[in-house]
Design an enzyme around this catalytic site. Structure first.
Site, PDB file in Angstrom:
ATOM      1  N   ASP A   1      11.748 -50.828  27.866  1.00  0.00           N
ATOM      2  CA  ASP A   1      10.882 -49.307  28.384  1.00  0.00           C
ATOM      3  C   ASP A   1      10.132 -48.933  29.560  1.00  0.00           C
ATOM      4  OD1 ASP A   1      10.033 -48.193  26.178  1.00  0.00           O
ATOM      5  OD2 ASP A   1       9.060 -49.305  24.992  1.00  0.00           O
TER       6      ASP A   1
ATOM      7  N   TYR B   1      15.339 -62.661  26.050  1.00  0.00           N
ATOM      8  CA  TYR B   1      14.022 -61.661  26.957  1.00  0.00           C
ATOM      9  C   TYR B   1      13.005 -62.743  27.726  1.00  0.00           C
ATOM     10  CZ  TYR B   1      14.889 -57.033  25.881  1.00  0.00           C
ATOM     11  OH  TYR B   1      16.018 -56.083  25.172  1.00  0.00           O
TER      12      TYR B   1
END
Lengths: 268, 268
Positions: free
Chosen positions: A56, A114
């Site tokens: 994103d 992540y």
């Protein structure tokens, strides 16, 4: 004849409108596509970049992966130098590997890792404003350490997915979650490793964890959230700027988790 | 009646045209002046901010100091919160202290400490591009460690001053220089502590040190440069983005160096 290259790269997501190419927006994919095509200009061929998945706007990468086919045969070292010489300063190519024609940066993904960074200072640290989320509430790290384990395993993560996410199964496997309290940096760092993450999933998972740390939720509320499968229960989506795609795994990278699961990954 | 406040603050210099107020430019002094005057709007008084000294465009601060007189009596805590609530995210007020009316952030300076960070990676690290200089040449850290000591002491630093610097004595005292090779960060960090630094002095001093590390200059070339007093001999001015004003010292902060020397400081 193709020369397929796998590239591993880092980017500071601050000034990109995300990874995926979009008209009139500065994106990572768009920037790299432009560079690779410039390098191969004389061939007259159009080259496409295939990333491991999207990130994103504002999300960073320490080890994003992509592949492309190049019309000329360049050594890995020459390709590394060539790409970096053309990359803007907020993208760095870390590694270039020649790979077989059947390697696919997206379809071959076996897992993703992540990192999420939260700064605990009273006020926003000017040097971290784009690189950490700012968590200004009290937090009991012991509660977070206990709660993270509830994410591990194969669960239906419907409560942890953004409303705009694709249809399909919400079942994902989280291989591990680690929580580190870096006292020098005054940060909490959370690491998630799994077979794939849905849109905003990690940012929602972190929000729940922090509310548990804050005492606003019971320690084992994650178990309940997994059961209820209701996005409205999870509330908070943490900001993009604390999130880093740390590593993309392919068959052989982690012998314990080597099954291709690209269809499970829709995260960012 | 005055309420004098001493503030210690950090800023990311990337998006400022330096510290000093300038028409139509975004500067740190201009931003803070605007905020303080906004907070005191109803008093009808004009408030000026007095910084310890300037920093150049792109230079960062970990502990810059300023003072101002405020028409209202606010607790240190309220002032800290009030200022931070209005500061943009690239400035953070770290500390607020009520001080006597005779305290002056500029005239009372007894010393300044600067940090310079150099990233040694082969390519520009996207997360450090604004926060370190990028040094891509081979460097022998042992040579730097030996050379730094030649800066220590009271010397005429004419060879190390930018051509645009003010007239006056070029004699300054460097109290200490430290060199650290941070292998985890892949950085060389240099710390300079002295009674005052002239325009670009540190950035020129670092350039000389790095050329010594690179083997382009003899280890003790600094001694020669001090003698020749010729700016053309020092060549390189290192980029602003690696430089941090780390700390400003006032009487009592360091018992060994407590003489006011503000007139010696023209750095950034």
């Amino acid at each position: 004849m193709n020369n397929r290259y796998k590239i591993t790269f880092a980017y500071d997501g601050t000034k990109f409108a995300g990874f995926q190419k979009q008209p009139k927006q500065r994106t990572v994919e768009g920037t790299l596509t432009h560079i690779v095509n410039k390098m191969a200009q004389k061939s007259g061929r159009q080259i496409a970049i295939y990333g491991s998945g999207r990130t994103d706007a504002g999300v960073h990468a320490l080890g994003q992966v992509a592949h492309f086919d190049f019309p000329y045969e360049l050594s890995e070292e020459s390709m590394l130098k060539g790409l970096n010489s053309m990359c803007p300063l907020d993208i760095e190519i870390l590694k270039v590997q020649r790979v077989n024609d059947d390697f696919h940066a997206r379809y071959d993904v076996t897992g993703k890792k992540y990192l999420y960074r939260l700064d605990l200072g009273q006020f926003t640290d000017p040097f971290k404003r784009n690189y950490t989320a700012h968590w200004r509430f009290p937090v009991d790290f012991g509660r977070i350490k206990l709660a993270i384990q509830d994410y591990v395993g194969t669960h239906d993560f419907s409560s942890f997915v953004a409303s705009g996410a694709k249809d399909g199964s919400r079942v994902r496997t989280v291989f591990s979650v680690k929580a580190n309290w870096d006292k020098d940096a005054n940060e909490i760092q959370l690491e998630f490793y799994g077979d794939g993450f849905m849109y905003n999933q990690i940012r929602i998972m972190v929000g729940v964890l922090m509310e548990i740390g804050q005492g606003k939720r019971p320690i084992h509320d994650i178990k309940r959230l997994i059961k209820v499968r209701d996005r409205n229960e999870a509330r908070l989506t943490m900001p993009a700027n604390g999130l880093y795609l740390k590593r993309v795994f392919y068959p052989g990278d982690d012998p314990k988790h080597s099954v291709r699961k690209h269809h499970l990954d829709d995260q960012n």
